[in-house]
Design a protein around this motif. Structure first.
Motif, short mmCIF file in Angstrom:
data_model
loop_
_atom_site.label_atom_id
_atom_site.label_comp_id
_atom_site.label_asym_id
_atom_site.label_seq_id
_atom_site.Cartn_x
_atom_site.Cartn_y
_atom_site.Cartn_z
N ARG A 103 0.83 -1.21 0.00
CA ARG A 103 0.00 0.00 0.00
C ARG A 103 0.86 1.26 0.00
O ARG A 103 0.56 2.23 -0.70
CB ARG A 103 -0.94 0.00 1.21
N SER A 104 1.96 1.23 0.74
CA SER A 104 2.85 2.39 0.80
C SER A 104 3.48 2.67 -0.56
O SER A 104 3.58 3.82 -1.00
CB SER A 104 3.94 2.17 1.85
N ASN A 107 0.62 3.86 -2.99
CA ASN A 107 0.20 5.22 -2.62
C ASN A 107 1.21 6.26 -3.07
O ASN A 107 0.86 7.38 -3.47
CB ASN A 107 -0.01 5.33 -1.11
N THR A 108 2.49 5.89 -3.01
CA THR A 108 3.55 6.82 -3.43
C THR A 108 3.43 7.14 -4.91
O THR A 108 3.55 8.30 -5.33
CB THR A 108 4.94 6.21 -3.13
N GLU A 110 0.65 6.90 -6.69
CA GLU A 110 -0.59 7.65 -6.86
C GLU A 110 -0.41 9.13 -6.50
O GLU A 110 -0.91 10.01 -7.22
CB GLU A 110 -1.70 7.03 -6.01
N ASN A 111 0.29 9.39 -5.41
CA ASN A 111 0.53 10.77 -5.01
C ASN A 111 1.35 11.52 -6.06
O ASN A 111 1.08 12.69 -6.36
CB ASN A 111 1.23 10.82 -3.65
N LYS A 114 -0.93 12.37 -8.98
CA LYS A 114 -1.81 13.51 -8.68
C LYS A 114 -1.04 14.82 -8.72
O LYS A 114 -1.55 15.84 -9.21
CB LYS A 114 -2.47 13.30 -7.32
N CYS A 162 -6.02 -2.26 -2.94
CA CYS A 162 -5.70 -0.83 -3.09
C CYS A 162 -6.65 -0.13 -4.04
O CYS A 162 -6.44 1.05 -4.38
CB CYS A 162 -4.26 -0.67 -3.58
N LYS A 371 -6.64 2.34 -11.77
CA LYS A 371 -7.38 3.03 -10.71
C LYS A 371 -7.55 4.48 -11.12
O LYS A 371 -6.56 5.20 -11.31
CB LYS A 371 -6.63 2.94 -9.38
#
Length: 373
Positions: A103-104, A107-108, A110-111, A114, A162, A371
């Motif tokens: 997940r970490s 998420n990295t 994905e951030n 964005k 996720c 996603k």
């Protein structure tokens, strides 16, 4: 201890990024190690022409002071321009069976997506279709092929938790070439050769194929341009791939069909399987890795069928029968027991129809996840 994500910032850290799967899969009998120097070249800006239109970041995950995962994020601007999708690609994703780690890492990416105004993340994908792509979702107990992703079954659960869903699947077949070509295929091959004034290129050595290399890759660009996620190769990339891959070619396994002007009309690329040789080499050509590869190239009853291509103006005219006929001759001559087709889009029924005369067994499935934000 919590997971720490660190961006790869130098060549030493990049090598750790490349080497992580060797510790994760070192005892797995189905995983095929990449060549370390190849991975390093692909991931370095000064070595890979794809960086002319791609930007990327690599991250390592640490827990209790040890590397426990890795991931790459890629913004392929040519893909965005061609397809109109503001997507970031993730690739080179590997992690231990720990949801906090996976997940970490995700998420990295994905951030980062964005922050760059992107609308989605999809993958696993590389810079181009010649990089490893597609998460293995079926076929975990099948030997991997050179340049293909192998992953543990738990990856599927982690990624879907996720919030990722299927975007497309590729399937792969193991085929058993017949000792004799079906009469129907032979007749079609002979008719098409005469009807369109085509001929088979007669070469004995790989270097004799070099003059046709650029035409082959131009056909790939034209033929594959509408396939999922495909980005046409630049001239610099074509030069790199000719240099990188044509040294592994055995000319008898690469039928090339020429038109009346001597231009490439169609081709097929098969290579002796390097899977077991690369397992022995364990990522390194020296001191003995190159010997394992040379032996596999010369004596092998298992081959990998990488791709075929027919020039767009000659498609749907039966030319595939010529390629199948020529490949079958080479397979029979070298007593080939099995061939791997490598990945094909699950909706590519025309290609899959070719294997009905070859006892095809669909044994692997790969998935590209997405996603949306």
């Amino acid at each position: 201890m919590s997971v720490i994500i660190k961006e790869v910032g130098n060549k030493s850290e990049l090598k750790k990024f490349v080497l992580f799967p060797f510790s994760l899969y070192g005892k797995n009998k189905y995983w095929v190690p990449p060549l370390i120097f190849d991975e390093m070249k692909t991931l370095q800006k000064e070595k890979n022409p794809a960086f002319e239109f791609c930007s990327t970041k690599y991250w390592l995950a640490f827990k209790d002071g040890k590397i426990v995962g890795r991931v790459a994020g890629i913004i392929n601007n040519r893909y965005i321009e061609n397809w109109g999708n503001k997507y970031v690609r993730f690739g080179w994703l590997d992690f231990i069976d720990d949801e906090e780690v996976s997940r970490s890492l995700i998420n990295t990416v994905e951030n980062w997506a964005k922050e760059n105004g992107m609308e989605a993340v999809h993958g696993p994908l590389g810079f181009t279709d010649f990089d490893p792509e597609g998460l293995l979702v079926e076929g975990f107990e099948e030997l991997a092929t050179f340049g293909a992703i192998y992953n543990h079954p738990y990856y599927v659960t982690h990624i879907e938790k996720c919030g990722y869903r299927k975007d497309t699947d590729w399937i792969e077949f193991q085929i058993k070439p017949p000792e004799e070509l079906p009469d129907r295929v032979r007749r079609i091959s002979e008719i098409v050769l005469k009807k369109y004034n085509l001929k088979i290129l007669d070469v004995k050595k790989a270097k004799e194929l070099l003059p046709y290399g650029r035409e082959i890759f131009h056909i790939i660009n034209d033929t594959f341009k509408d396939l999922y996620g495909f980005v046409q190769l630049s001239e610099k990339q074509i030069d790199l791939y000719i240099k990188q891959y044509f040294g592994f070619i055995r000319a008898e396994y690469v039928p090339v069909v020429l038109d009346s002007d001597g231009k490439v009309a169609a081709f097929g690329i098969t290579m002796p399987s390097l899977s077991k040789a690369l397992q022995k080499a364990n990522g390194r050509l020296f001191p003995f890795g190159f010997l394992y590869i040379l032996r596999a190239m010369k004596k092998n009853d298992y081959v990998d069928l990488y791709l075929t291509g027919v020039r767009p103006d000659l498609q749907d005219k039966g030319i595939n029968a010529i390629l199948i006929s020529e490949m079958q001759k080479a397979y029979a001559k070298n007593k080939i027991k099995f061939a791997e087709t490598n990945r094909e889009l699950e909706t590519n029924y025309k290609v899959q129809g070719q294997w009905k005369d070859m006892n095809g067994r669909q044994h692997k499935r790969r998935r590209c996840y997405i996603k949306m934000f």
